[in-house]
Design a protein around this motif. Sequence first.
Motif, PDB file in Angstrom:
ATOM      1  N   VAL A 158     -30.216  11.327 -11.657  1.00 13.91           N
ATOM      2  CA  VAL A 158     -31.362  11.783 -12.449  1.00 13.91           C
ATOM      3  C   VAL A 158     -32.255  12.684 -11.596  1.00 13.91           C
ATOM      4  O   VAL A 158     -32.668  12.295 -10.500  1.00 13.91           O
ATOM      5  CB  VAL A 158     -32.176  10.592 -12.987  1.00 13.91           C
ATOM      6  N   ALA A 159     -32.524  13.890 -12.116  1.00 15.66           N
ATOM      7  CA  ALA A 159     -33.438  14.820 -11.428  1.00 15.66           C
ATOM      8  C   ALA A 159     -34.751  14.895 -12.204  1.00 15.66           C
ATOM      9  O   ALA A 159     -34.820  14.516 -13.375  1.00 15.66           O
ATOM     10  CB  ALA A 159     -32.791  16.199 -11.324  1.00 15.66           C
ATOM     11  N   LYS A 160     -35.800  15.409 -11.559  1.00 19.00           N
ATOM     12  CA  LYS A 160     -37.092  15.537 -12.238  1.00 19.00           C
ATOM     13  C   LYS A 160     -37.848  16.727 -11.654  1.00 19.00           C
ATOM     14  O   LYS A 160     -37.628  17.146 -10.510  1.00 19.00           O
ATOM     15  CB  LYS A 160     -37.909  14.263 -12.086  1.00 19.00           C
ATOM     16  N   PHE A 161     -38.713  17.288 -12.461  1.00 20.21           N
ATOM     17  CA  PHE A 161     -39.563  18.384 -12.000  1.00 20.21           C
ATOM     18  C   PHE A 161     -40.772  17.809 -11.271  1.00 20.21           C
ATOM     19  O   PHE A 161     -41.342  16.777 -11.671  1.00 20.21           O
ATOM     20  CB  PHE A 161     -40.023  19.242 -13.188  1.00 20.21           C
ATOM     21  N   LEU A 162     -41.189  18.541 -10.206  1.00 20.63           N
ATOM     22  CA  LEU A 162     -42.317  18.077  -9.385  1.00 20.63           C
ATOM     23  C   LEU A 162     -43.269  19.235  -9.091  1.00 20.63           C
ATOM     24  O   LEU A 162     -42.881  20.409  -9.106  1.00 20.63           O
ATOM     25  CB  LEU A 162     -41.816  17.498  -8.057  1.00 20.63           C
ATOM     26  N   GLU A 166     -45.414  17.430  -4.042  1.00 24.10           N
ATOM     27  CA  GLU A 166     -45.386  16.110  -4.667  1.00 24.10           C
ATOM     28  C   GLU A 166     -44.180  15.333  -4.156  1.00 24.10           C
ATOM     29  O   GLU A 166     -43.076  15.871  -3.998  1.00 24.10           O
ATOM     30  CB  GLU A 166     -45.303  16.255  -6.183  1.00 24.10           C
ATOM     31  N   LEU A 168     -40.968  12.961  -4.110  1.00 23.84           N
ATOM     32  CA  LEU A 168     -39.908  12.573  -5.037  1.00 23.84           C
ATOM     33  C   LEU A 168     -39.793  11.055  -5.139  1.00 23.84           C
ATOM     34  O   LEU A 168     -39.968  10.330  -4.154  1.00 23.84           O
ATOM     35  CB  LEU A 168     -38.556  13.117  -4.566  1.00 23.84           C
ATOM     36  N   THR A 169     -39.518  10.607  -6.334  1.00 26.90           N
ATOM     37  CA  THR A 169     -39.198   9.191  -6.516  1.00 26.90           C
ATOM     38  C   THR A 169     -37.690   9.025  -6.359  1.00 26.90           C
ATOM     39  O   THR A 169     -36.903   9.707  -7.016  1.00 26.90           O
ATOM     40  CB  THR A 169     -39.621   8.720  -7.910  1.00 26.90           C
ATOM     41  N   SER A 171     -33.943   7.781  -6.634  1.00 26.61           N
ATOM     42  CA  SER A 171     -33.106   7.233  -7.701  1.00 26.61           C
ATOM     43  C   SER A 171     -31.757   6.831  -7.111  1.00 26.61           C
ATOM     44  O   SER A 171     -31.461   7.128  -5.946  1.00 26.61           O
ATOM     45  CB  SER A 171     -32.920   8.258  -8.821  1.00 26.61           C
TER      46      SER A 171
END
Length: 381
Positions: A158-162, A166, A168-169, A171
């Motif tokens: 799972v990727a996410k925009f930051l 910021e 990263l959390t 995963s």
Amino acid sequence: MSKDKKKNKVSVRQLVNQYQTNCERINAIADLCEQEQRERTSQEETEYTNLLRENQLLQMRMQSAINVGPEVERRSATAQLREALTEAMENGSRNPVMITLTHEIQTTAALDGTGIIPVNDQEMLKPLRAGLIYDKVGITIRTGLVGSLRWPKHGKAVAKFLGEAEKLTESKIDWDKITVSPKRLGVAIPVTRQELFNSEGVVESVITAEMPQAVVDKINDALFTTDKTGRVVYGPFATAGEEGGCKKVTFAGAVPTRKELLQMKAKVAKAGIDPSTCCFVMTETMKAELEDVPVDKGSGRFLCENDRILGFPVFCTDVIGEGNIGFGDWGYQAAGFFGQLNFIVDPYSLSLEDSTRFVLNTDFATVTLRPEAFMLGTVTA
């Protein structure tokens, strides 16, 4: 009984015996040619022709003797009546003379076993097998497998925009596996030695042809069943609606609409499965119903045409059950045979019964790799 009648009966018996002797010799010539896989020799051809000609003459003489019989019987009865009346008058008897005349009609039952009525054996009728489709829907059947099979699998990352700077959390990727072990599949047929040699190889050839077909029947039954009760091997539709199984949908009526079938395709495609290699599975009855459902008014087209629905192939089997329609990509159903097909002809274990046992054993396994690649639709009762 008159002398003529006795003579007639002896004559018919002799004709029948000679006819049977000729037939046995013809069968002996046929057996020899079959064993040596050849045509008749010139000497055998001459003998065969003479035997046929003699049998034709014997049939004519037997027919003549049979037709004469009733006339002899009638003359004999008249003579008996005359003699009885004469005797009554000579003896001065005042009692009425009562003579009962009976006429027995001879039927073909009198010719049973004589060979006079020929019996022509035709081609062996094999059992009907409708809906054997597991080799047509796209399943890859492997052979010679050993041990058990395992497919490692993992989940998605799972990727996410930051925003800038910021943090990263973290995963993780979930790991799992799919395993399958083979199950024994076999069939055994015992027959007596007399059945084998008296049938001149016919029974044995039928057994050796039917036993592998019995295995095919059982595999087809397992792959397309919609009920896993009491089963150790089953296909994707048996777990429809269960957790971890394929999806299940109930149609609004007794026959699905075009829109409902499109939704089945859409749900499989939504799961990430390319529907281009999918197909429909149903009974012949359901297929006939859909062949009568018009696509729209006036076009003259129907929902099922040329063994296709919505462009996807349609395969039929009664195993899936009336009112059920399956859809999916059978490339995600792994199946295979383990080891070699073991066929044994055992004349020893039943020797006290003077019998032979034919035994076939194999090991088979199947597993659904992607339940989301399949869907089962059920009509409303």
